[in-house]
Design an enzyme around this catalytic site. Sequence first.
Site, PDB file in Angstrom:
ATOM      1  N   ASP A   1       0.824  -1.210   0.000  1.00 43.41           N
ATOM      2  CA  ASP A   1       0.000   0.000   0.000  1.00 43.41           C
ATOM      3  C   ASP A   1       0.856   1.256   0.000  1.00 43.41           C
ATOM      4  O   ASP A   1       2.076   1.198   0.185  1.00 43.41           O
ATOM      5  CB  ASP A   1      -0.970  -0.010   1.194  1.00 43.41           C
ATOM      6  CG  ASP A   1      -0.295  -0.367   2.517  1.00 43.41           C
ATOM      7  OD1 ASP A   1       0.946  -0.356   2.582  1.00 43.41           O
ATOM      8  OD2 ASP A   1      -1.024  -0.644   3.486  1.00 43.41           O
TER       9      ASP A   1
ATOM     10  N   ASN B   1      -7.352  -2.584  14.249  1.00 44.30           N
ATOM     11  CA  ASN B   1      -8.755  -2.833  13.899  1.00 44.30           C
ATOM     12  C   ASN B   1      -8.911  -4.027  12.959  1.00 44.30           C
ATOM     13  O   ASN B   1      -9.971  -4.238  12.396  1.00 44.30           O
ATOM     14  CB  ASN B   1      -9.366  -1.576  13.257  1.00 44.30           C
ATOM     15  CG  ASN B   1      -8.708  -1.228  11.931  1.00 44.30           C
ATOM     16  OD1 ASN B   1      -7.773  -1.908  11.485  1.00 44.30           O
ATOM     17  ND2 ASN B   1      -9.177  -0.167  11.288  1.00 44.30           N
TER      18      ASN B   1
ATOM     19  N   HIS C   1      -7.217  -4.497  10.096  1.00 38.24           N
ATOM     20  CA  HIS C   1      -6.992  -4.275   8.666  1.00 38.24           C
ATOM     21  C   HIS C   1      -5.725  -4.983   8.197  1.00 38.24           C
ATOM     22  O   HIS C   1      -4.805  -5.227   8.963  1.00 38.24           O
ATOM     23  CB  HIS C   1      -6.999  -2.781   8.296  1.00 38.24           C
ATOM     24  CG  HIS C   1      -5.813  -1.974   8.707  1.00 38.24           C
ATOM     25  ND1 HIS C   1      -5.906  -0.634   9.038  1.00 38.24           N
ATOM     26  CD2 HIS C   1      -4.495  -2.275   8.815  1.00 38.24           C
ATOM     27  CE1 HIS C   1      -4.705  -0.177   9.328  1.00 38.24           C
ATOM     28  NE2 HIS C   1      -3.830  -1.151   9.207  1.00 38.24           N
TER      29      HIS C   1
ATOM     30  N   GLU D   1      -9.695  -1.723   5.161  1.00 40.64           N
ATOM     31  CA  GLU D   1     -10.288  -1.393   6.446  1.00 40.64           C
ATOM     32  C   GLU D   1     -11.559  -2.210   6.682  1.00 40.64           C
ATOM     33  O   GLU D   1     -12.140  -2.741   5.730  1.00 40.64           O
ATOM     34  CB  GLU D   1     -10.653   0.101   6.465  1.00 40.64           C
ATOM     35  CG  GLU D   1      -9.461   1.036   6.298  1.00 40.64           C
ATOM     36  CD  GLU D   1      -8.603   1.161   7.559  1.00 40.64           C
ATOM     37  OE1 GLU D   1      -8.598   0.237   8.398  1.00 40.64           O
ATOM     38  OE2 GLU D   1      -7.939   2.199   7.708  1.00 40.64           O
TER      39      GLU D   1
HETATM   40  C1  GLP Z   1      -0.523   0.283   8.659  1.00 38.10           C
HETATM   41  C2  GLP Z   1      -0.288  -0.425   7.325  1.00 38.10           C
HETATM   42  C3  GLP Z   1      -0.419  -1.919   7.442  1.00 38.10           C
HETATM   43  C4  GLP Z   1       0.258  -2.354   8.724  1.00 38.10           C
HETATM   44  C5  GLP Z   1      -0.557  -1.857   9.889  1.00 38.10           C
HETATM   45  C6  GLP Z   1       0.082  -2.109  11.246  1.00 38.10           C
HETATM   46  O1  GLP Z   1      -1.474   1.285   8.621  1.00 38.10           O
HETATM   47  N1  GLP Z   1      -1.093   0.034   6.227  1.00 38.10           N
HETATM   48  O2  GLP Z   1       0.124  -2.556   6.298  1.00 38.10           O
HETATM   49  O3  GLP Z   1       0.320  -3.762   8.800  1.00 38.10           O
HETATM   50  O4  GLP Z   1      -0.961  -0.520   9.734  1.00 38.10           O
HETATM   51  O5  GLP Z   1       1.110  -1.235  11.523  1.00 38.10           O
HETATM   52  P1  GLP Z   1       2.148  -1.437  12.683  1.00 38.10           P
HETATM   53  O6  GLP Z   1       3.010  -2.591  12.256  1.00 38.10           O
HETATM   54  O7  GLP Z   1       2.932  -0.156  12.731  1.00 38.10           O
HETATM   55  O8  GLP Z   1       1.396  -1.732  13.902  1.00 38.10           O
END
Ligand code: GLP
Length: 248
Positions: free
Chosen positions: A70, A139, A141, A146
Site C-alpha cells: 500500500d 482494527n 486491517h 479497512e
Molecule cells: C498500517 C499499514 C499496514 C500495517 C498496519 C500495522 O497502517 N497500512 O500494512 O500492517 O498498519 O502497523 P504497525 O506494524 O505499525 O502496527
Amino acid sequence: MNVMRIIVSADYDEMSKLAAEDVAGIIRENPTVVLGLPTGSTPLGMYRNLITMHKQGNLSFRHVTTFNLDEYIGLEPGHVNSYRYFMYENFFKHVDIQEQNINIPDGNAADLEQECMDYEAKIRNAGGIYLMVLGVGNNGHIGFNEPADHFPIATHVTRLDESTIRANARFFRSPDEVPRLAVTMGIGSIMRSRRILLLASGNAKARAISAALEGSVTPALPASILQFHPDVTVILDAEAASLLTRNP
Ligand code: GLP
C-alpha cells in the site's frame, strides 16, 4: 486442506528473527521469488535481520521482485512518511535488490484508477506473489483494507478508518497531517499469494489477532479472511497471542 501454522515467540526480537529466517529460506530456495511486503513498526525488526544476513554475505536480493502492499495518497514524492521512503530507508537501500524489481503503488499518479489496474497487471505479469508478508492493524486491517461490509478484491483507492488515522498519527506531527486516502492491494490480491506470513506483536494487536484467527470470517475484520487461505504462517509474540484460546 487449510493449514494455519501459529508460532508464538517470546518477544519482538524473536518474532523478527523467525520471520527473517522464513523469508531468507524462501529466497535461498528460489532466488527469483516474488515477495509482497508490508510497512509499519511490526516488520522493522524482520527487515533489520534480513539486512544483517545480506551484509554477512548470506543472502542476496539481486533477483528478487517485491510488491508493496500500500501507499498513502497525496504525500509529495520523497515525503518521510511515504511508504516508498520507509521501504528505501529501512530496507531497499541496504540490500542488493535491483531498482527495476521494486514495485510500490504510486500515490501521486494522475489517474489513480489506472494506477490500481496497472499495479494488478504488474503483479500478474510477474507471475503472482509467492510469499506475502503482512502486519495487521489494531482494527484488523491488512494493507489498508479497512473494516467494511464487503471484501474489496483488487488494488483500489481506500479511505482510512478514523482508528487507523489515530494509530498512524504517531509518525506525523498531528493527526490532521495523516492522509485520508491510500492505494492498497485488495483482499483478492493478497489471497492469491501462494503463501502468507502474518506478523503481530504487542498487546494492542491481541484482540485483532484472536478475532482474526479464532472468530468468524467477516469483512468487519479483514484479517479474518486469512482463515480461508491454504498456506498461512502466523508469527506472534507472547503479548499478541495472549487472547488466543487455543494458545499453541
Ligand atoms: C498500517 C499499514 C499496514 C500495517 C498496519 C500495522 O497502517 N497500512 O500494512 O500492517 O498498519 O502497523 P504497525 O506494524 O505499525 O502496527
